[in-house]
Design a protein around this motif. Structure first.
Motif, PDB file in Angstrom:
ATOM      1  N   SER A 102       0.830  -1.201   0.000  1.00 33.46           N
ATOM      2  CA  SER A 102       0.000   0.000   0.000  1.00 33.46           C
ATOM      3  C   SER A 102       0.866   1.254   0.000  1.00 33.46           C
ATOM      4  CB  SER A 102      -0.901   0.027   1.239  1.00 33.46           C
ATOM      5  OG  SER A 102      -0.136   0.281   2.399  1.00 33.46           O
ATOM      6  N   GLN A 104       0.116   3.873   1.707  1.00 33.39           N
ATOM      7  CA  GLN A 104       0.171   4.311   3.103  1.00 33.39           C
ATOM      8  C   GLN A 104       1.352   3.654   3.831  1.00 33.39           C
ATOM      9  OE1 GLN A 104      -2.614   3.264   1.577  1.00 33.39           O
ATOM     10  NE2 GLN A 104      -4.108   4.916   1.793  1.00 33.39           N
ATOM     11  N   ARG A 108       4.566   5.591   5.405  1.00 34.57           N
ATOM     12  CA  ARG A 108       4.928   5.333   6.815  1.00 34.57           C
ATOM     13  C   ARG A 108       6.400   4.936   6.917  1.00 34.57           C
ATOM     14  NH1 ARG A 108       2.341   0.672   7.762  1.00 34.57           N
ATOM     15  NH2 ARG A 108       4.271  -0.338   7.198  1.00 34.57           N
ATOM     16  N   ILE A 162      -1.843   9.396  -1.476  1.00 33.54           N
ATOM     17  CA  ILE A 162      -2.679   9.070  -0.318  1.00 33.54           C
ATOM     18  C   ILE A 162      -3.699  10.165  -0.024  1.00 33.54           C
ATOM     19  CG2 ILE A 162      -1.061   7.470   0.761  1.00 33.54           C
ATOM     20  CD1 ILE A 162      -0.246   9.663   2.712  1.00 33.54           C
TER      21      ILE A 162
END
Length: 195
Positions: A102, A104, A108, A162
């Protein structure tokens, strides 16, 4: 840092002889261009760009200066390779993309990079040393600018993916940019303005 056992390049002719047995000792490992680049990077980090000299490196690696010239035309050629190696190592995106299904997760992990232990510390030390060098050398400055541009484009692309608007996606790396690109500075030594 000096190696515990001396090294020679394949082009050095001497063969060490063990005095006790009067037979040739095992040949020393052959140096590669990467060995010279790593040694030069270590000197850059621990001393300064001024300390990265052929004679110093040859002594540190326990080889002749001729060994250096087998792999590099001159000191500038080596320094170019140091910058190229750093530039390639800063491109962590493809590795993180393979590890994260992903966007995200990718973002991160990008944000966590500066906090990943010993390797993050070493990476930051190299980054700071190269940026200090770039403040007074056009070749290093050009490399830093190219890396910064690549990083910013990469971060913006993924922040937009995102859901951030373009303007916000540009501001986010700038706000946290010193963690994402430690020591980002202009030629005058000032941090770039936040957008």
């Amino acid at each position: 840092m000096p190696k515990s056992s001396p090294q020679i390049d394949e082009h050095d002719e001497a063969v060490a002889v063990d005095a006790d047995s009067a037979s040739p000792a095992a040949p020393r490992a052959q140096l590669t261009p990467d060995d010279w680049v790593r040694a030069a990077t270590d000197l850059l980090v621990t001393k300064s760009i001024d300390a990265v000299r052929v004679d110093v490196l040859a002594k540190q690696l326990d080889v002749t200066r001729g060994s250096f010239y087998w792999h590099f035309k001159n000191r500038d050629d080596l320094l170019h390779q140091v910058l190229q190696d750093w530039s390639e190592r800063t491109r962590v995106g493809p590795k993180l993309e393979r590890q994260n299904p992903s966007v995200q997760g990718l973002v991160r992990d990008l944000l966590a990079l500066p906090f990943r232990g010993r390797s993050a510390r070493r990476t930051a030390m190299i980054e700071f040393a190269i940026r200090a060098w770039a403040r007074r050398d056009p070749m290093a400055q050009e490399a830093v600018e190219a890396v910064d541009e690549h990083r910013m484009d990469y971060y913006v692309q993924h922040f937009q993916a995102i859901g951030f608007a373009r303007l916000d996606a540009v501001r986010l790396p700038a706000i946290g940019g010193h963690a994402l690109a430690p020591g980002q500075q202009t030629r005058q030594g000032r941090a770039p303005p936040l957008l």
